[in-house]
Scaffold this active site. Structure first.
Site, PDB file in Angstrom:
ATOM      1  N   ASP A 219       0.835  -1.201   0.000  1.00  0.00           N
ATOM      2  CA  ASP A 219       0.000   0.000   0.000  1.00  0.00           C
ATOM      3  C   ASP A 219       0.865   1.244   0.000  1.00  0.00           C
ATOM      4  O   ASP A 219       2.020   1.207   0.392  1.00  0.00           O
ATOM      5  CB  ASP A 219      -0.803   0.068   1.310  1.00  0.00           C
ATOM      6  CG  ASP A 219      -2.020  -0.809   1.275  1.00  0.00           C
ATOM      7  OD1 ASP A 219      -2.422  -1.217   0.187  1.00  0.00           O
ATOM      8  OD2 ASP A 219      -2.561  -1.078   2.372  1.00  0.00           O
TER       9      ASP A 219
ATOM     10  N   LYS B 232      -4.083   2.704  -2.441  1.00  0.00           N
ATOM     11  CA  LYS B 232      -5.464   3.185  -2.472  1.00  0.00           C
ATOM     12  C   LYS B 232      -5.433   4.625  -1.968  1.00  0.00           C
ATOM     13  O   LYS B 232      -5.584   4.872  -0.789  1.00  0.00           O
ATOM     14  CB  LYS B 232      -6.347   2.315  -1.594  1.00  0.00           C
ATOM     15  CG  LYS B 232      -6.707   1.012  -2.276  1.00  0.00           C
ATOM     16  CD  LYS B 232      -7.736   0.250  -1.489  1.00  0.00           C
ATOM     17  CE  LYS B 232      -7.038  -0.682  -0.545  1.00  0.00           C
ATOM     18  NZ  LYS B 232      -7.930  -1.487   0.270  1.00  0.00           N
TER      19      LYS B 232
ATOM     20  N   MET C 239      -8.174   9.115   8.915  1.00  0.00           N
ATOM     21  CA  MET C 239      -8.841   9.424   7.639  1.00  0.00           C
ATOM     22  C   MET C 239      -9.840  10.569   7.807  1.00  0.00           C
ATOM     23  O   MET C 239     -10.913  10.557   7.190  1.00  0.00           O
ATOM     24  CB  MET C 239      -9.565   8.183   7.086  1.00  0.00           C
ATOM     25  CG  MET C 239      -8.619   7.062   6.706  1.00  0.00           C
ATOM     26  SD  MET C 239      -9.479   5.647   6.013  1.00  0.00           S
ATOM     27  CE  MET C 239     -10.002   4.816   7.502  1.00  0.00           C
TER      28      MET C 239
HETATM   29  N1  SAH Z   1      -4.007   0.511   9.366  1.00  0.00           N
HETATM   30  C1  SAH Z   1      -3.526   1.850   9.540  1.00  0.00           C
HETATM   31  C2  SAH Z   1      -4.612   2.877   9.262  1.00  0.00           C
HETATM   32  C3  SAH Z   1      -5.166   2.829   7.855  1.00  0.00           C
HETATM   33  S1  SAH Z   1      -6.297   4.106   7.527  1.00  0.00           S
HETATM   34  C4  SAH Z   1      -2.941   2.022  10.933  1.00  0.00           C
HETATM   35  O1  SAH Z   1      -3.115   1.148  11.792  1.00  0.00           O
HETATM   36  O2  SAH Z   1      -2.238   3.007  11.146  1.00  0.00           O
HETATM   37  C5  SAH Z   1      -5.228   5.362   6.900  1.00  0.00           C
HETATM   38  C6  SAH Z   1      -5.123   6.484   7.900  1.00  0.00           C
HETATM   39  O3  SAH Z   1      -4.128   6.187   8.863  1.00  0.00           O
HETATM   40  C7  SAH Z   1      -4.682   7.806   7.322  1.00  0.00           C
HETATM   41  O4  SAH Z   1      -5.749   8.508   6.709  1.00  0.00           O
HETATM   42  C8  SAH Z   1      -4.190   8.513   8.554  1.00  0.00           C
HETATM   43  O5  SAH Z   1      -5.271   8.976   9.324  1.00  0.00           O
HETATM   44  C9  SAH Z   1      -3.539   7.367   9.305  1.00  0.00           C
HETATM   45  N2  SAH Z   1      -2.088   7.300   9.047  1.00  0.00           N
HETATM   46  C10 SAH Z   1      -1.413   6.262   8.537  1.00  0.00           C
HETATM   47  N3  SAH Z   1      -0.087   6.520   8.495  1.00  0.00           N
HETATM   48  C11 SAH Z   1       0.071   7.756   8.999  1.00  0.00           C
HETATM   49  C12 SAH Z   1       1.189   8.591   9.247  1.00  0.00           C
HETATM   50  N4  SAH Z   1       2.433   8.217   8.952  1.00  0.00           N
HETATM   51  N5  SAH Z   1       0.968   9.809   9.793  1.00  0.00           N
HETATM   52  C13 SAH Z   1      -0.264  10.212  10.117  1.00  0.00           C
HETATM   53  N6  SAH Z   1      -1.364   9.465   9.897  1.00  0.00           N
HETATM   54  C14 SAH Z   1      -1.205   8.254   9.357  1.00  0.00           C
END
Ligand code: SAH
Length: 325
Positions: free
Chosen positions: A119, A141, A256
């Protein structure tokens, strides 16, 4: 050949998926990387957008580089199902973006991958651990951008595993936190493909933490609630009770939710949460591009827009965001 590339200017004349593990290794080792290609794959474009490498199609003077890489290994011939039996799938939760936050078990899976299905929010630099010639498939995505449907991703995992390969599904954060990871597990199980899951460092805890914010703190927050903001309050598909969230007394962590932040903060204030509640927004957590703003419930959406802090970002709402170390 081993060479120290730290601080060296390296030119890579290949913009395809095959170059990603090589480029990732160079970046990890501290090289100053430029990719010269007419078109670049999504992973390299993302790295360029994040300021991690230079990407150009203009003529370059090769003599100004310390090292020029003209060709990168192509995927090695894949083992056939008949000789190796069924392959398998490992879902790796790979953390918020910095390869240092991939777990030891996650790294071990990557080191034995035949195929990596990644991803956008997965740490590309961890691909440097993959065996030479690994096949990298980018199924980013991006909101409103290029995308591969979940059905296509499930099919890819199953097909490659059935051909006898070890497929690593590299996902951002933890696979089961808004990652649709369990759907992939179900698809593999339904197809008779062995699947295991390596838990990851979720951004819902790591992003606040990297910004100096504890999601719980004795005397301030006895819990935290993680929600997805991708469907705004009041939308027919929203199942969240914002009035209850406003009263929960827990730290609220919104993933998100950059686009919907105005509506979310409004709904929480309508639910009785004070407009003065301290808030923070953490973007690109763990990456060199990490940015943090602190504000209040009433102002955070406007403040974020004013400085152009966009996705991926985690919003944190609650008194813990005002704590000093
Ligand atoms: N499975 C992931 C979340 C997926 S949804 C987890 O556990 O982190 C995707 C969302 O994760 C993004 O829209 C944001 O809100 C958050 N996110 C993921 N990586 C990030 C990062 N490096 N910094 C800030 N937000 C992040």
């Amino acid at each position: 050949m081993e060479m120290n590339v730290t601080g060296r200017r390296v030119l890579v004349l290949d913009g395809t998926d095959h170059a990603v593990p090589i480029v990732a290794g160079l970046l990890r080792d501290g090289a100053d990387v430029t990719v010269h290609a007419a078109t670049a794959c999504a992973a390299l474009e993302d790295l360029a957008q994040r300021g991690r490498l230079g990407l150009t199609n203009d003529p370059v003077d090769e003599t100004t580089f310390d090292l020029v890489i003209r060709s990168v290994p192509r995927p090695r011939p894949q083992p056939a199902a008949a000789t190796t039996g069924t392959g398998r799938v490992t879902l790796v939760g790979a953390g918020p973006g910095d390869a240092g936050l991939v777990t030891v078990a996650g790294r071990a899976a990557i080191e034995t991958a035949d195929v990596v299905v990644a991803d956008r929010l997965a740490p590309w630099e961890s691909l440097a651990w993959a065996p030479p010639g690994v096949q990298v498939i980018d199924v980013s995505k991006i909101p409103f951008g290029r995308s591969t449907s979940q059905e296509d991703i499930n099919r890819l995992l199953v097909e490659h595993a059935k051909a006898g390969r070890h497929v690593v599904r590299l996902k951002g954060g933890d696979s089961y936190v808004f990652g649709r990871g369990f759907e992939e597990v179900q698809a593999c199980t339904a197809a008779g493909v062995p699947v295991t899951v390596v838990p990851g460092v979720t951004s819902s805890v790591a992003a606040p933490e990297l910004a100096g914010i504890p999601v719980t703190h004795r005397g301030l927050a006895q819990g935290f609630t993680v929600i997805s903001g991708h469907i705004p309050p009041g939308h027919p598909d929203s199942t969240l009770d914002y009035a209850a969230l406003a009263r929960s007394g827990t730290t609220l962590v919104v993933l998100m939710g950059v686009r919907t932040l105005p509506a979310i903060t409004e709904a929480l204030m309508d639910g009785g949460l004070s407009p003065d509640t301290p808030c923070a927004l953490v973007g690109d957590a763990s990456l060199t591009s990490q940015r943090v703003i602190r504000s209040t419930l009433a102002r955070i959406a406007t403040d974020a827009a004013a400085i152009g802090l966009g996705a991926p970002a985690v919003a944190v709402i609650g008194d813990v965001t005002a704590l000093e170390p």
